[in-house]
Design a protein around this motif. Structure first.
Motif, PDB file in Angstrom:
ATOM      1  N   ASN A 267     -12.743 -12.329  11.218  1.00  0.00           N
ATOM      2  CA  ASN A 267     -12.995 -13.698  11.235  1.00  0.00           C
ATOM      3  C   ASN A 267     -12.447 -14.400   9.950  1.00  0.00           C
ATOM      4  N   TYR A 268     -12.804 -13.763   8.774  1.00  0.00           N
ATOM      5  CA  TYR A 268     -12.235 -14.425   7.572  1.00  0.00           C
ATOM      6  C   TYR A 268     -11.054 -14.376   7.483  1.00  0.00           C
ATOM      7  N   VAL A 269     -10.170 -13.300   7.740  1.00  0.00           N
ATOM      8  CA  VAL A 269      -8.994 -13.250   7.571  1.00  0.00           C
ATOM      9  C   VAL A 269      -8.188 -14.151   8.425  1.00  0.00           C
ATOM     10  N   ASN A 270      -8.671 -14.417   9.867  1.00  0.00           N
ATOM     11  CA  ASN A 270      -8.472 -15.540  10.721  1.00  0.00           C
ATOM     12  C   ASN A 270      -8.276 -16.847  10.313  1.00  0.00           C
ATOM     13  N   ALA A 271      -9.156 -17.073   9.417  1.00  0.00           N
ATOM     14  CA  ALA A 271      -9.379 -18.358   8.909  1.00  0.00           C
ATOM     15  C   ALA A 271      -8.452 -18.774   7.744  1.00  0.00           C
ATOM     16  N   CYS A 272      -7.781 -17.672   7.298  1.00  0.00           N
ATOM     17  CA  CYS A 272      -6.934 -17.938   6.229  1.00  0.00           C
ATOM     18  C   CYS A 272      -5.528 -18.438   6.639  1.00  0.00           C
ATOM     19  N   ASP A 273      -4.597 -18.976   5.815  1.00  0.00           N
ATOM     20  CA  ASP A 273      -3.162 -19.077   6.262  1.00  0.00           C
ATOM     21  C   ASP A 273      -2.331 -17.998   5.868  1.00  0.00           C
ATOM     22  N   ILE A 274      -2.816 -17.139   4.655  1.00  0.00           N
ATOM     23  CA  ILE A 274      -1.997 -16.356   3.871  1.00  0.00           C
ATOM     24  C   ILE A 274      -2.855 -15.192   3.650  1.00  0.00           C
ATOM     25  N   SER A 275      -2.254 -13.802   3.513  1.00  0.00           N
ATOM     26  CA  SER A 275      -2.979 -12.527   3.128  1.00  0.00           C
ATOM     27  C   SER A 275      -2.365 -12.189   2.217  1.00  0.00           C
ATOM     28  N   VAL A 276      -3.090 -11.752   0.760  1.00  0.00           N
ATOM     29  CA  VAL A 276      -2.282 -11.284  -0.263  1.00  0.00           C
ATOM     30  C   VAL A 276      -3.060 -10.256  -0.566  1.00  0.00           C
ATOM     31  N   LEU A 277      -2.143  -9.162  -0.986  1.00  0.00           N
ATOM     32  CA  LEU A 277      -2.810  -7.918  -1.272  1.00  0.00           C
ATOM     33  C   LEU A 277      -1.858  -7.381  -2.572  1.00  0.00           C
ATOM     34  N   CYS A 278      -2.743  -7.304  -3.617  1.00  0.00           N
ATOM     35  CA  CYS A 278      -2.148  -7.320  -5.255  1.00  0.00           C
ATOM     36  C   CYS A 278      -2.530  -5.803  -5.639  1.00  0.00           C
ATOM     37  N   SER A 279      -2.545  -4.667  -4.689  1.00  0.00           N
ATOM     38  CA  SER A 279      -2.949  -3.580  -5.386  1.00  0.00           C
ATOM     39  C   SER A 279      -1.796  -2.712  -6.011  1.00  0.00           C
TER      40      SER A 279
ATOM     41  N   ASN B 283       3.346  -0.026   1.737  1.00  0.00           N
ATOM     42  CA  ASN B 283       3.801  -1.482   2.108  1.00  0.00           C
ATOM     43  C   ASN B 283       5.059  -1.851   2.655  1.00  0.00           C
ATOM     44  N   VAL B 284       6.090  -1.312   2.216  1.00  0.00           N
ATOM     45  CA  VAL B 284       7.339  -1.508   2.602  1.00  0.00           C
ATOM     46  C   VAL B 284       7.621  -0.988   3.903  1.00  0.00           C
ATOM     47  N   ASP B 285       6.944  -0.056   4.265  1.00  0.00           N
ATOM     48  CA  ASP B 285       6.979   0.449   5.721  1.00  0.00           C
ATOM     49  C   ASP B 285       6.397  -0.460   6.672  1.00  0.00           C
ATOM     50  N   LEU B 286       5.440  -1.347   6.408  1.00  0.00           N
ATOM     51  CA  LEU B 286       4.833  -2.377   7.131  1.00  0.00           C
ATOM     52  C   LEU B 286       5.691  -3.642   7.154  1.00  0.00           C
ATOM     53  N   ILE B 287       5.883  -3.931   5.871  1.00  0.00           N
ATOM     54  CA  ILE B 287       6.391  -5.422   5.635  1.00  0.00           C
ATOM     55  C   ILE B 287       7.878  -5.262   5.645  1.00  0.00           C
ATOM     56  N   GLY B 288       8.665  -4.191   5.305  1.00  0.00           N
ATOM     57  CA  GLY B 288      10.068  -4.284   5.165  1.00  0.00           C
ATOM     58  C   GLY B 288      10.574  -5.067   4.033  1.00  0.00           C
ATOM     59  N   ASN B 289      11.873  -5.193   4.152  1.00  0.00           N
ATOM     60  CA  ASN B 289      12.506  -5.745   2.812  1.00  0.00           C
ATOM     61  C   ASN B 289      13.280  -7.081   3.065  1.00  0.00           C
ATOM     62  N   THR B 290      13.107  -7.379   4.469  1.00  0.00           N
ATOM     63  CA  THR B 290      13.749  -8.676   5.016  1.00  0.00           C
ATOM     64  C   THR B 290      13.155 -10.018   4.915  1.00  0.00           C
ATOM     65  N   ASN B 291      12.033  -9.940   4.701  1.00  0.00           N
ATOM     66  CA  ASN B 291      11.175 -11.292   4.590  1.00  0.00           C
ATOM     67  C   ASN B 291      10.734 -11.972   5.818  1.00  0.00           C
ATOM     68  N   LYS B 292      11.122 -10.920   7.024  1.00  0.00           N
ATOM     69  CA  LYS B 292      10.889 -11.402   8.211  1.00  0.00           C
ATOM     70  C   LYS B 292       9.393 -11.280   8.696  1.00  0.00           C
ATOM     71  N   PHE B 293       8.604 -10.263   7.880  1.00  0.00           N
ATOM     72  CA  PHE B 293       7.037  -9.751   8.469  1.00  0.00           C
ATOM     73  C   PHE B 293       6.318 -10.198   7.212  1.00  0.00           C
ATOM     74  N   GLY B 294       6.850 -10.691   5.959  1.00  0.00           N
ATOM     75  CA  GLY B 294       5.934 -10.999   4.872  1.00  0.00           C
ATOM     76  C   GLY B 294       6.830 -10.917   3.748  1.00  0.00           C
ATOM     77  N   TYR B 295       6.184 -10.776   2.609  1.00  0.00           N
ATOM     78  CA  TYR B 295       6.882 -10.695   1.445  1.00  0.00           C
ATOM     79  C   TYR B 295       6.481  -9.372   0.372  1.00  0.00           C
ATOM     80  N   LEU B 296       7.427  -8.854  -0.354  1.00  0.00           N
ATOM     81  CA  LEU B 296       6.994  -7.828  -1.006  1.00  0.00           C
ATOM     82  C   LEU B 296       7.425  -8.444  -2.610  1.00  0.00           C
ATOM     83  N   VAL B 297       6.277  -8.068  -3.326  1.00  0.00           N
ATOM     84  CA  VAL B 297       6.597  -8.664  -4.792  1.00  0.00           C
ATOM     85  C   VAL B 297       6.435  -7.486  -5.951  1.00  0.00           C
ATOM     86  N   SER B 298       6.898  -7.606  -6.819  1.00  0.00           N
ATOM     87  CA  SER B 298       7.143  -6.506  -8.116  1.00  0.00           C
ATOM     88  C   SER B 298       5.442  -6.285  -8.304  1.00  0.00           C
TER      89      SER B 298
END
Length: 164
Positions: A56-68, A95-110
């Motif tokens: 419910n909390y994730v659903n209330a957000c606009d963006i999900s961020v994971l900086c692990s 993370n790359v296996d889920l999001i990929g490098n195309t920016n189509k499913f999200g963004y990977l950052v350094s």
């Protein structure tokens, strides 16, 4: 959490109309609270602790961020993508296996780049149409990836190969 808090500080300095939520609990809780306080972000970053209804909390957000700094196959990313949330995550582990490098499913950052995280948050914040498009694509990907019939078929293929 240092990367996340530092990214939040950059975002808040550009626009006060944002709230960040940190969900979960652990031994770094007091350190994170101190970091938030030191950066005067108490009004913008909410630490809500462990939640049994996290969805419910994730659903209330606009963006999900994971900086692990390390990940296997992240449940946080899976759940966020299933809920049609664009994900910004560090490029570590699976993370790359889920999001990929195309920016189509999200963004990977350094890894450790709070500036990259902040820039992606600011970009998505003002682009609801892009958030929606990424969210739809992400849900489709996760729905296919986590299909039970597909899992069973893949396991059957593995077993058949090992029996030969």
């Amino acid at each position: 959490f240092t990367t996340f808090v530092n990214a939040a500080k950059i975002v808040v300095n550009k626009t006060k109309l944002v709230k960040f939520v940190i969900m979960g609990d652990g031994p770094l809780k007091d350190d994170v609270k101190k970091l938030i306080s030191t950066n005067n972000l108490e009004n913008n970053i909410l630490m809500i602790g462990e939640k049994t209804d996290a969805i419910n909390y994730v659903n209330a957000c606009d963006i999900s961020v994971l900086c692990s700094f390390g990940e296997g196959f992240s449940n946080t990313i899976l759940e966020s993508m299933f809920l049609k949330k664009p994900v910004i995550a560090t490029n570590v582990g699976g993370n790359v296996d889920l999001i990929g490098n195309t920016n189509k499913f999200g963004y990977l950052v350094s890894n450790g780049s709070h500036t990259e995280v902040a820039n992606k948050i600011l970009f998505l914040k003002d682009k609801p149409e892009i958030r929606i498009e990424i969210g739809k694509s992400a849900k489709k990907k996760i729905t296919v990836l986590c299909d039970l019939k597909s899992y069973i078929r893949k396991y059957e293929e593995i077993f058949i190969k090992t029996l030969k």
